[in-house]
Design a protein around this motif. Structure first.
Motif: not given
Length: 113
Positions: A30, A33, A41-44, A57, A87, A89
């Motif tokens: 990840g 972002v 904020l981490i988006q995987y 989330l 999806r 985060s």
């Protein structure tokens, strides 16, 4: 107590120094972002070709380290979710600077994105 145990038995209980975030825990791919002085904020990365339309989330409690959700590949809620076409985060927060120590919750909440 842990230090005494480790002196007696070097294989004793693990301590935080034994683990490195990104190497031993929190290893699901990840990227950050968004980042400010208050949070990250981490988006995987998706693990499937298609993902569900609804993003997910997770916002853990501020006192909890986010990587408890991603301890190891075989003990990871995060890895399970991205493998199930989510999806995903996470809003792990950050360790605020000392200047935040005396701020009220109202000021902190108003400082987010």
């Amino acid at each position: 107590m842990n230090d005494a145990q480790r002196q007696i038995d070097p294989r004793g209980a693990a301590v935080a120094d034994d683990f490195v975030v990104g190497r031993d825990v929190a290893v699901t791919p990840g990227q950050v972002v968004f980042r400010n002085a208050l949070m990250e904020l981490i988006q995987y990365a998706p693990a499937t070709a298609q993902t569900r339309p609804e993003p997910l989330l997770i916002v853990p409690a501020w006192i909890m380290k986010y990587y408890i959700l991603d301890l190891a590949p075989h003990h990871s809620l995060i890895r399970y979710l991205v493998g199930a076409a989510s999806r995903f985060s996470a809003f792990p927060g950050a360790i605020p600077a000392r200047t935040w120590r005396r701020q009220t919750l109202t000021i902190i909440a108003g400082s987010g994105p």
